[in-house]
Motif scaffolding. Structure first.
Motif, PDB file in Angstrom:
ATOM      1  N   LEU A 510      50.208  39.807  41.116  1.00 36.77           N
ATOM      2  CA  LEU A 510      49.320  38.804  40.516  1.00 36.77           C
ATOM      3  C   LEU A 510      49.702  38.518  39.067  1.00 36.77           C
ATOM      4  N   ILE A 511      49.988  39.570  38.320  1.00 36.73           N
ATOM      5  CA  ILE A 511      50.337  39.380  36.910  1.00 36.73           C
ATOM      6  C   ILE A 511      51.680  38.678  36.781  1.00 36.73           C
ATOM      7  N   ARG A 512      52.624  39.035  37.633  1.00 39.58           N
ATOM      8  CA  ARG A 512      53.921  38.357  37.601  1.00 39.58           C
ATOM      9  C   ARG A 512      53.757  36.869  37.907  1.00 39.58           C
ATOM     10  N   THR A 513      52.872  36.577  38.830  1.00 34.56           N
ATOM     11  CA  THR A 513      52.609  35.171  39.157  1.00 34.56           C
ATOM     12  C   THR A 513      51.964  34.452  37.980  1.00 34.56           C
ATOM     13  N   LEU A 514      51.022  35.124  37.322  1.00 37.15           N
ATOM     14  CA  LEU A 514      50.389  34.534  36.138  1.00 37.15           C
ATOM     15  C   LEU A 514      51.404  34.295  35.023  1.00 37.15           C
ATOM     16  N   ARG A 515      52.286  35.263  34.846  1.00 39.36           N
ATOM     17  CA  ARG A 515      53.232  35.205  33.725  1.00 39.36           C
ATOM     18  C   ARG A 515      54.267  34.111  33.895  1.00 39.36           C
ATOM     19  N   TYR A 516      54.769  33.964  35.131  1.00 43.16           N
ATOM     20  CA  TYR A 516      55.889  33.050  35.342  1.00 43.16           C
ATOM     21  C   TYR A 516      55.508  31.777  36.097  1.00 43.16           C
ATOM     22  N   GLY A 517      54.229  31.660  36.470  1.00 45.28           N
ATOM     23  CA  GLY A 517      53.833  30.472  37.216  1.00 45.28           C
ATOM     24  C   GLY A 517      54.005  29.191  36.436  1.00 45.28           C
ATOM     25  N   ASP A 518      53.884  29.263  35.087  1.00 43.73           N
ATOM     26  CA  ASP A 518      53.989  28.051  34.291  1.00 43.73           C
ATOM     27  C   ASP A 518      55.398  27.487  34.289  1.00 43.73           C
ATOM     28  N   VAL A 519      56.404  28.289  34.678  1.00 48.56           N
ATOM     29  CA  VAL A 519      57.765  27.772  34.765  1.00 48.56           C
ATOM     30  C   VAL A 519      57.832  26.664  35.796  1.00 48.56           C
ATOM     31  N   ARG A 520      56.995  26.757  36.833  1.00 45.75           N
ATOM     32  CA  ARG A 520      56.989  25.769  37.904  1.00 45.75           C
ATOM     33  C   ARG A 520      55.839  24.765  37.764  1.00 45.75           C
ATOM     34  N   GLY A 521      55.128  24.846  36.646  1.00 43.09           N
ATOM     35  CA  GLY A 521      54.119  23.835  36.376  1.00 43.09           C
ATOM     36  C   GLY A 521      52.888  23.931  37.248  1.00 43.09           C
ATOM     37  N   THR A 522      52.442  25.130  37.608  1.00 38.80           N
ATOM     38  CA  THR A 522      51.289  25.299  38.489  1.00 38.80           C
ATOM     39  C   THR A 522      50.088  25.795  37.691  1.00 38.80           C
ATOM     40  N   ASP A 523      48.908  25.222  37.951  1.00 38.77           N
ATOM     41  CA  ASP A 523      47.676  25.633  37.276  1.00 38.77           C
ATOM     42  C   ASP A 523      47.145  26.900  37.948  1.00 38.77           C
ATOM     43  N   LEU A 524      47.118  28.014  37.185  1.00 38.83           N
ATOM     44  CA  LEU A 524      46.728  29.299  37.758  1.00 38.83           C
ATOM     45  C   LEU A 524      45.525  29.891  37.045  1.00 38.83           C
ATOM     46  N   THR A 525      44.662  29.031  36.502  1.00 38.02           N
ATOM     47  CA  THR A 525      43.500  29.527  35.757  1.00 38.02           C
ATOM     48  C   THR A 525      42.629  30.417  36.628  1.00 38.02           C
ATOM     49  N   SER A 526      42.356  29.975  37.851  1.00 37.67           N
ATOM     50  CA  SER A 526      41.482  30.753  38.727  1.00 37.67           C
ATOM     51  C   SER A 526      42.104  32.091  39.100  1.00 37.67           C
ATOM     52  N   LEU A 527      43.434  32.165  39.081  1.00 38.40           N
ATOM     53  CA  LEU A 527      44.098  33.423  39.400  1.00 38.40           C
ATOM     54  C   LEU A 527      43.821  34.477  38.328  1.00 38.40           C
ATOM     55  N   GLY A 528      43.650  34.055  37.084  1.00 38.14           N
ATOM     56  CA  GLY A 528      43.336  34.990  36.012  1.00 38.14           C
ATOM     57  C   GLY A 528      42.022  35.705  36.252  1.00 38.14           C
ATOM     58  N   HIS A 529      41.015  34.991  36.790  1.00 35.24           N
ATOM     59  CA  HIS A 529      39.719  35.618  37.069  1.00 35.24           C
ATOM     60  C   HIS A 529      39.858  36.673  38.168  1.00 35.24           C
ATOM     61  N   VAL A 530      40.662  36.382  39.196  1.00 37.25           N
ATOM     62  CA  VAL A 530      40.890  37.359  40.258  1.00 37.25           C
ATOM     63  C   VAL A 530      41.573  38.597  39.684  1.00 37.25           C
ATOM     64  N   THR A 531      42.553  38.394  38.823  1.00 44.11           N
ATOM     65  CA  THR A 531      43.306  39.504  38.230  1.00 44.11           C
ATOM     66  C   THR A 531      42.399  40.373  37.372  1.00 44.11           C
ATOM     67  N   ASP A 532      41.566  39.752  36.554  1.00 42.80           N
ATOM     68  CA  ASP A 532      40.656  40.522  35.690  1.00 42.80           C
ATOM     69  C   ASP A 532      39.685  41.350  36.519  1.00 42.80           C
ATOM     70  N   GLY A 533      39.133  40.761  37.569  1.00 40.77           N
ATOM     71  CA  GLY A 533      38.202  41.505  38.422  1.00 40.77           C
ATOM     72  C   GLY A 533      38.876  42.682  39.096  1.00 40.77           C
ATOM     73  N   LEU A 534      40.129  42.486  39.486  1.00 41.68           N
ATOM     74  CA  LEU A 534      40.883  43.551  40.123  1.00 41.68           C
ATOM     75  C   LEU A 534      41.107  44.704  39.144  1.00 41.68           C
ATOM     76  N   LEU A 535      41.447  44.380  37.915  1.00 40.38           N
ATOM     77  CA  LEU A 535      41.721  45.405  36.917  1.00 40.38           C
ATOM     78  C   LEU A 535      40.475  46.229  36.613  1.00 40.38           C
ATOM     79  N   VAL A 536      39.322  45.594  36.529  1.00 38.15           N
ATOM     80  CA  VAL A 536      38.068  46.318  36.267  1.00 38.15           C
ATOM     81  C   VAL A 536      37.837  47.372  37.344  1.00 38.15           C
ATOM     82  N   ARG A 537      38.041  46.994  38.602  1.00 39.16           N
ATOM     83  CA  ARG A 537      37.826  47.937  39.706  1.00 39.16           C
ATOM     84  C   ARG A 537      38.862  49.056  39.689  1.00 39.16           C
ATOM     85  N   ILE A 538      40.093  48.741  39.324  1.00 36.72           N
ATOM     86  CA  ILE A 538      41.140  49.770  39.252  1.00 36.72           C
ATOM     87  C   ILE A 538      40.809  50.790  38.176  1.00 36.72           C
ATOM     88  N   CYS A 539      40.422  50.316  36.996  1.00 41.16           N
ATOM     89  CA  CYS A 539      40.135  51.223  35.880  1.00 41.16           C
ATOM     90  C   CYS A 539      38.929  52.101  36.177  1.00 41.16           C
TER      91      CYS A 539
END
Length: 728
Positions: A510-539
């Motif tokens: 997920l983080i790799r997709t967030l980091r490099y998704g802008d190279v292909r011009g894709t809007d990944l704002t909603s993906l950031g919310h999924v990633t943050d929620g995942l990290l909270v549960r992991i921690c």
């Protein structure tokens, strides 16, 4: 007048047989030619006369409802069947196939075609020939009693095969095939044909020669056979695939050599060595005309000594090794792959029947200026260029639908930019079947990839890591319409999955997709919310998930911790990093966790500046103190040091602590922990191991401080600041 039937028993994919067939047909002048091959492929015969049809090619038959059930009947330029097809089309003779239809062959519970044995090759071996073509020329053509260039005695071949069949009876499947061939021959005679030539494998010739007998037994043998609905087409083939068993029975080991024999009747050996020289020169090896002349002389001499009229593959190979390769078997293997086997790729005309997906693929690769090749070809893409970006998207879509024409490869361009992609392209004949299989998902590559991705994401058994991987692949393939549904699937899978290790496995992607998704011009704002929620549960769940693990499970969790830590460093988002470091701090304070994990947590906290040098040294001293088993201490050291030998090179206090602990181990304790220590320190790079060894042996004092030259250090700092463009 009763019709004339001549049965021409040949060796599949044999240059000598191919030449003999052309001469025999020219002499006999039949009005009808029957060829061993699936009889329901007759509508495709006319395509063989197209100027755009270039062997090697193959008839592909597949079960319409289940494309994975498929079979090939390959043909090369030197295949007698191909030459018979060409002769018939050029001479306006009626031509058709006479073997079992593909609809019956695919339903049979056995491989299509022969049983892999080659009776003519067996006769050649019995005559002392390791090369079938030598035997054919010496015994069948040169030894036939005819004038040079005359027609070999096919009746003698049939007689020899009759003797072979008296020893080994054909199996039931072969009997059915021959029954069908006789039925086709009867129908051809009944239709009014006057001169009929039957081109078939030599093993079948006795069953088709002479009187055919009553049709009733053959009809009973064919009645009630299982059948499937099938589709047939022509597809490109390669010489390398001719070297394996196929729909025409046994494969051949030297298709490139056979092609050369068929296309070069004069100065065959000299021309071959010229090709070998060219291959070696392309590798910057010094091969001269004198080498070619000497190799030709040696091959001809070996043939004469062995009592053979011409040099065969055995003599040519020995001369190549001795003269052109200087005895180097590596170079000989190169010649074998490039020439003896070869990688020629055939072509079929555009009007060849195909599925819509294949038509879309052909249009796409032509518009993107990509070419199919049987040889591996490296393709480096710059995603900042529109053409290269579209190429990347096509190759990723093909991989999603299971058509692995391109495989990601290490870049040959010296650049680490995220806009770089490298592929290795190679067309395999089996990809034609993969395209047919993928056609059930859509009529275009994009629609098929889109439908397949969503189908996999909706599967009840799909895991979070699999959904995240599908999301990454969809972004690489530019399947924009599928992204919202994949994000929703990832969110749902994350909410239902309580396994911390599963969540940790998904986060780096997920983080790799967030980091490099802008190279292909894709809007990944909603993906950031999924990633943050995942990290909270992991921690929240990491300290508990690390409790009570055996060594194997702890090893796996340590790897997951490293992956998450690296990914968060890539994201470089302060709030996420702080939350993760707090979780590592809680893990480092646990006494009921495997030392491998607590040692790793301490190391990562130290690297991130969350733990000072004094605190780190105190924790290392405590982990190595009296009271713990040596194996437990070794696990802690493995987790702390990991693959970071530079830490010990630069932190002499830590090195002194570890050195003192190892030196103080009793003999048996040392033997017990040696495997673990060897794994830990063996992961260091050779320069790190060498430096540490010198330090331990006293080459560099461990206890002494290091004198610092402030003036020289200042110059280095200023130069570095100038390079980085920051104030010194």
């Amino acid at each position: 007048m009763s019709p004339q039937v001549r049965v021409l028993g040949i060796r599949h994919h044999g240059p000598g047989s191919a030449r003999a067939i052309v001469r025999a047909l020219t002499e006999f002048e039949p009005d009808t030619v029957l060829i061993e091959g699936p009889s329901d492929a007759d509508p495709l015969v006319a395509l063989a006369g197209s100027e755009r049809m270039r062997p090697p090619v193959a008839l592909l038959a597949y079960a319409t409802a289940e494309p994975a059930t498929a079979a090939f009947w390959p043909l090369a330029t030197f295949s007698p069947e191909w030459q018979a097809l060409q002769w018939a089309l050029w001479n306006d003779a009626d031509v058709r196939f006479c073997d079992l239809p593909a609809s019956l062959a695919l339903a049979a519970d056995r491989p299509v075609g022969g049983d892999g044995r080659d009776p003519l090759a067996a006769l050649a071996a019995a005559g002392g020939y390791d090369d079938f073509e030598q035997w054919w020329d010496a015994v069948v053509e040169s030894g036939s009693g005819d004038e040079p260039g005359g027609t070999p005695d096919f009746d003698a071949i049939t007689e020899a095969m009759s003797a072979v069949r008296e020893i080994t009876d054909p199996d039931e499947h072969t009997a059915r095939r021959e029954a069908h061939m006789r039925q086709v021959l009867r129908a051809t005679i009944k239709a009014g044909a006057q001169k009929i030539a039957v081109v078939c494998g030599a093993a079948h010739a006795p069953a088709l020669s002479g009187k055919l007998g009553p049709a009733a037994p053959d009809a009973r043998l064919l009645r009630g056979l299982p059948k499937v609905k099938s589709s047939l087409t022509w597809v490109p083939w390669t010489h390398s695939r001719l070297s394996t068993a196929s729909g025409y029975g046994a494969g051949i080991t030297s298709p490139g050599w056979y092609h050369h024999l068929f296309t070069h009747r004069e100065h065959t050996t000299a021309r071959w060595f010229t090709k070998v020289a060219r291959v070696l020169r392309d590798e910057d090896l010094p091969v001269s005309s004198a080498h070619v002349i000497e190799a030709t002389r040696l091959a001809d001499t070996l043939a004469a000594l062995r009592g053979r009229p011409l040099a065969g593959l055995g003599e040519v190979t020995e001369a190549t090794r001795a003269v052109l390769c200087d005895g180097d078997d590596v170079l000989l293997d190169l010649v074998t792959r490039r020439l003896v086997v070869g990688e020629a790729l055939g072509a079929v005309p555009d009007e060849t029947p195909t599925v819509p997906l294949d038509a879309d693929l052909q249009a796409r690769w032509k518009s993107l200026r990509l070419k199919r090749s049987a040889l591996s070809k490296d393709l480096d893409l710059d995603l900042r260029k529109d053409l290269d970006l579209q190429r990347s998207q096509l190759l990723h879509r093909l991989r999603l639908v299971g058509v692995d024409w391109g495989v990601p490869a290490a870049s040959t361009v010296r650049s680490t930019g995220t806009f770089r992609e490298s592929w290795s392209l190679r067309w395999e004949p089996e990809l034609s079947v993969a395209i047919v299989e993928a056609s059930r998902w859509g009529s275009t590559i994009e629609s098929a990839a889109h439908a397949l991705v969503l189908d996999r994401a909706r599967s009840p058994e799909v895991s979070l890591a699999q959904v995240v991987e599908l999301l990454e692949q969809a972004l690489l393939a530019d399947l924009r319409d599928a992204i919202p549904q994949l994000l929703a699937a990832a969110d749902s899978a994350a909410a239902l999955d309580r396994d911390v290790e599963h969540l940790m496995a998904a986060l780096p992607t997920l983080i790799r997709t967030l980091r490099y998704g802008d190279v292909r011009g894709t809007d990944l704002t909603s993906l950031g919310h999924v990633t943050d929620g995942l990290l909270v549960r992991i921690c929240a769940g990491l300290p508990l998930a690390a409790t009570g693990l055996d060594h194997d499970a702890a090893d796996a969790l340590r790897h997951a911790v490293d992956e998450v830590h690296t990914a968060l460093g890539l994201r470089d988002e302060p709030d996420s990093t702080d939350r993760w470091l707090d979780a590592l701090g809680a893990l480092a304070d646990r006494d009921d966790v495997d030392g491998l994990l607590t040692g790793r947590a301490v190391r990562l906290l130290r690297d991130m500046g969350r733990m000072g040098e004094a605190e780190t040294t105190r924790r290392v001293s405590r982990a190595l103190s009296v009271g713990s088993e040596p194996a437990v201490k070794a696990r802690w050291i493995d987790g702390f040091v990991g693959a970071g030998g530079l830490l010990l090179v630069h932190d002499r206090n830590l090195l002194r602590l570890i050195d003192g602990w190892v030196s103080g181990l009793h003999e048996q304790d040392f033997l017990d922990v040696l495997p673990m220590l060897r794994r830990t320190f063996g992961a260091f790079t050779p320069p790190e191991r060498r430096t540490l060894g010198e330090m331990i042996r006293g080459g560099v004092p461990v206890h002494a401080g290091v004198a610092v030259d402030a003036e020289r250090g200042g110059r280095a700092v200023r130069a570095t600041a100038l390079i980085l463009g920051v104030p010194a």
